[in-house]
Design a protein around this motif. Structure first.
Motif, PDB file in Angstrom:
ATOM      1  N   PHE A  27       0.758  -1.102   0.051  1.00 21.61           N
ATOM      2  CA  PHE A  27      -0.144   0.170   0.031  1.00 21.61           C
ATOM      3  C   PHE A  27       0.849   1.454  -0.093  1.00 21.61           C
ATOM      4  O   PHE A  27       1.973   1.192   0.328  1.00 21.61           O
ATOM      5  CB  PHE A  27      -1.053   0.046   1.102  1.00 21.61           C
ATOM      6  CG  PHE A  27      -1.967  -0.924   1.209  1.00 21.61           C
ATOM      7  CD1 PHE A  27      -1.371  -2.470   1.676  1.00 21.61           C
ATOM      8  CD2 PHE A  27      -3.233  -0.832   1.061  1.00 21.61           C
ATOM      9  CE1 PHE A  27      -2.629  -3.248   1.348  1.00 21.61           C
ATOM     10  CE2 PHE A  27      -4.057  -1.908   1.014  1.00 21.61           C
ATOM     11  CZ  PHE A  27      -3.654  -3.118   1.288  1.00 21.61           C
ATOM     12  N   ARG A  28       0.375   2.399  -0.479  1.00 19.59           N
ATOM     13  CA  ARG A  28       1.164   3.603  -0.498  1.00 19.59           C
ATOM     14  C   ARG A  28       0.254   4.656  -0.012  1.00 19.59           C
ATOM     15  O   ARG A  28      -0.927   4.507   0.004  1.00 19.59           O
ATOM     16  CB  ARG A  28       1.823   3.902  -1.749  1.00 19.59           C
ATOM     17  CG  ARG A  28       0.796   4.144  -2.700  1.00 19.59           C
ATOM     18  CD  ARG A  28       1.548   4.447  -3.971  1.00 19.59           C
ATOM     19  NE  ARG A  28       0.638   4.646  -5.058  1.00 19.59           N
ATOM     20  CZ  ARG A  28       0.961   4.800  -6.422  1.00 19.59           C
ATOM     21  NH1 ARG A  28       2.363   4.725  -6.800  1.00 19.59           N
ATOM     22  NH2 ARG A  28       0.208   5.209  -7.350  1.00 19.59           N
ATOM     23  N   GLN A  29       0.915   5.749   0.651  1.00 16.35           N
ATOM     24  CA  GLN A  29       0.091   6.744   0.995  1.00 16.35           C
ATOM     25  C   GLN A  29       0.975   8.054   0.966  1.00 16.35           C
ATOM     26  O   GLN A  29       2.331   8.288   1.556  1.00 16.35           O
ATOM     27  CB  GLN A  29      -0.240   6.849   2.646  1.00 16.35           C
ATOM     28  CG  GLN A  29      -1.160   8.093   3.033  1.00 16.35           C
ATOM     29  CD  GLN A  29      -1.823   7.594   4.520  1.00 16.35           C
ATOM     30  OE1 GLN A  29      -1.503   7.016   5.296  1.00 16.35           O
ATOM     31  NE2 GLN A  29      -2.868   8.364   4.534  1.00 16.35           N
ATOM     32  N   GLU A  49      -5.510   9.700   0.628  1.00 15.03           N
ATOM     33  CA  GLU A  49      -5.776   8.652   1.425  1.00 15.03           C
ATOM     34  C   GLU A  49      -4.771   7.203   0.963  1.00 15.03           C
ATOM     35  O   GLU A  49      -4.171   7.584  -0.090  1.00 15.03           O
ATOM     36  CB  GLU A  49      -7.244   8.304   0.879  1.00 15.03           C
ATOM     37  CG  GLU A  49      -8.106   9.067   1.608  1.00 15.03           C
ATOM     38  CD  GLU A  49      -9.691   8.460   1.222  1.00 15.03           C
ATOM     39  OE1 GLU A  49     -10.469   9.203   1.642  1.00 15.03           O
ATOM     40  OE2 GLU A  49      -9.857   7.724   0.401  1.00 15.03           O
ATOM     41  N   ARG A  50      -4.708   6.491   1.838  1.00 14.00           N
ATOM     42  CA  ARG A  50      -3.844   5.300   1.587  1.00 14.00           C
ATOM     43  C   ARG A  50      -4.461   4.512   0.409  1.00 14.00           C
ATOM     44  O   ARG A  50      -5.638   4.557   0.109  1.00 14.00           O
ATOM     45  CB  ARG A  50      -3.866   4.370   2.796  1.00 14.00           C
ATOM     46  CG  ARG A  50      -2.725   3.114   2.576  1.00 14.00           C
ATOM     47  CD  ARG A  50      -3.023   2.507   3.989  1.00 14.00           C
ATOM     48  NE  ARG A  50      -4.062   1.859   4.422  1.00 14.00           N
ATOM     49  CZ  ARG A  50      -4.339   1.566   5.438  1.00 14.00           C
ATOM     50  NH1 ARG A  50      -3.470   1.499   6.605  1.00 14.00           N
ATOM     51  NH2 ARG A  50      -5.711   1.034   5.796  1.00 14.00           N
ATOM     52  N   TYR A 109       3.854   0.816   2.306  1.00 13.49           N
ATOM     53  CA  TYR A 109       3.501   0.010   3.477  1.00 13.49           C
ATOM     54  C   TYR A 109       3.484  -1.510   2.957  1.00 13.49           C
ATOM     55  O   TYR A 109       2.748  -1.823   2.049  1.00 13.49           O
ATOM     56  CB  TYR A 109       2.621   0.181   4.313  1.00 13.49           C
ATOM     57  CG  TYR A 109       2.738   1.772   4.953  1.00 13.49           C
ATOM     58  CD1 TYR A 109       2.272   2.907   4.242  1.00 13.49           C
ATOM     59  CD2 TYR A 109       3.314   1.703   6.129  1.00 13.49           C
ATOM     60  CE1 TYR A 109       2.451   4.036   4.888  1.00 13.49           C
ATOM     61  CE2 TYR A 109       3.350   3.149   6.821  1.00 13.49           C
ATOM     62  CZ  TYR A 109       2.958   4.178   5.977  1.00 13.49           C
ATOM     63  OH  TYR A 109       3.256   5.403   6.642  1.00 13.49           O
ATOM     64  N   TRP A 147       0.634  -4.691   9.546  1.00 15.27           N
ATOM     65  CA  TRP A 147       1.405  -3.942   8.795  1.00 15.27           C
ATOM     66  C   TRP A 147       2.722  -3.493   9.262  1.00 15.27           C
ATOM     67  O   TRP A 147       3.134  -3.821  10.239  1.00 15.27           O
ATOM     68  CB  TRP A 147       0.369  -2.311   9.090  1.00 15.27           C
ATOM     69  CG  TRP A 147      -0.751  -2.428   8.438  1.00 15.27           C
ATOM     70  CD1 TRP A 147      -1.921  -2.967   8.865  1.00 15.27           C
ATOM     71  CD2 TRP A 147      -1.040  -2.033   7.117  1.00 15.27           C
ATOM     72  NE1 TRP A 147      -2.896  -2.911   7.999  1.00 15.27           N
ATOM     73  CE2 TRP A 147      -2.726  -2.159   6.846  1.00 15.27           C
ATOM     74  CE3 TRP A 147      -0.372  -1.295   6.155  1.00 15.27           C
ATOM     75  CZ2 TRP A 147      -3.230  -1.898   5.748  1.00 15.27           C
ATOM     76  CZ3 TRP A 147      -1.093  -0.953   4.898  1.00 15.27           C
ATOM     77  CH2 TRP A 147      -2.348  -1.251   4.960  1.00 15.27           C
TER      78      TRP A 147
END
Length: 124
Positions: free
Chosen positions: A37-39, A44-45, A95, A114
């Motif tokens: 995932f990325r933010q 938003e993620r 992440y 996570w």
């Protein structure tokens, strides 16, 4: 203790490549969904890509299709994210996340565990 440790982030020029690694420990690696995932700041993620460690099925967000490849080395309990043709808009904290296999998990809809994240910065 379940633990995910990301590595491989850094600064790269637009058009360049990076490979992120997620080393997992504390759980049986088989039959899990593991993803990235990325933010980005102020956003938003976003689920980037997820993989099933049992059958290798994958999910990719439309924003990265054709530029990103996720893979799993079950012998090393490690999942990789190869990112090519990077763009400035790919800049974010990335992440790694994991969860027991489920239809939601393998499509990056929900994962429970996570890592701490690794920063990817793409300069223009």
């Amino acid at each position: 203790e379940v633990q995910l440790v990301e590595s491989g982030g850094g600064l790269v020029q637009a058009g360049g490549s990076l490979r992120l690694s997620c080393a997992a420990s504390g759980f049986t690696f088989d039959d899990y969904a593991i993803g990235w995932f990325r933010q980005a700041p102020g956003k938003e993620r976003e689920g980037v890509s997820c993989i099933s460690t049992s059958d290798g099925s994958t999910y990719y967000a439309d924003s990265v299709k054709g530029r990103v490849t996720i893979s799993s080395d079950n012998a090393k309990n490690t999942v990789y994210l190869q990112m090519n043709s990077l763009k400035p808009e790919d800049t974010a904290v990335y992440y790694c996340a994991a969860d027991a296999w489920s239809p939601r998990a393998v499509t990056c809809d929900y994962l429970d565990v996570w890592g701490q994240g690794t920063l990817v910065t793409v300069s223009s």
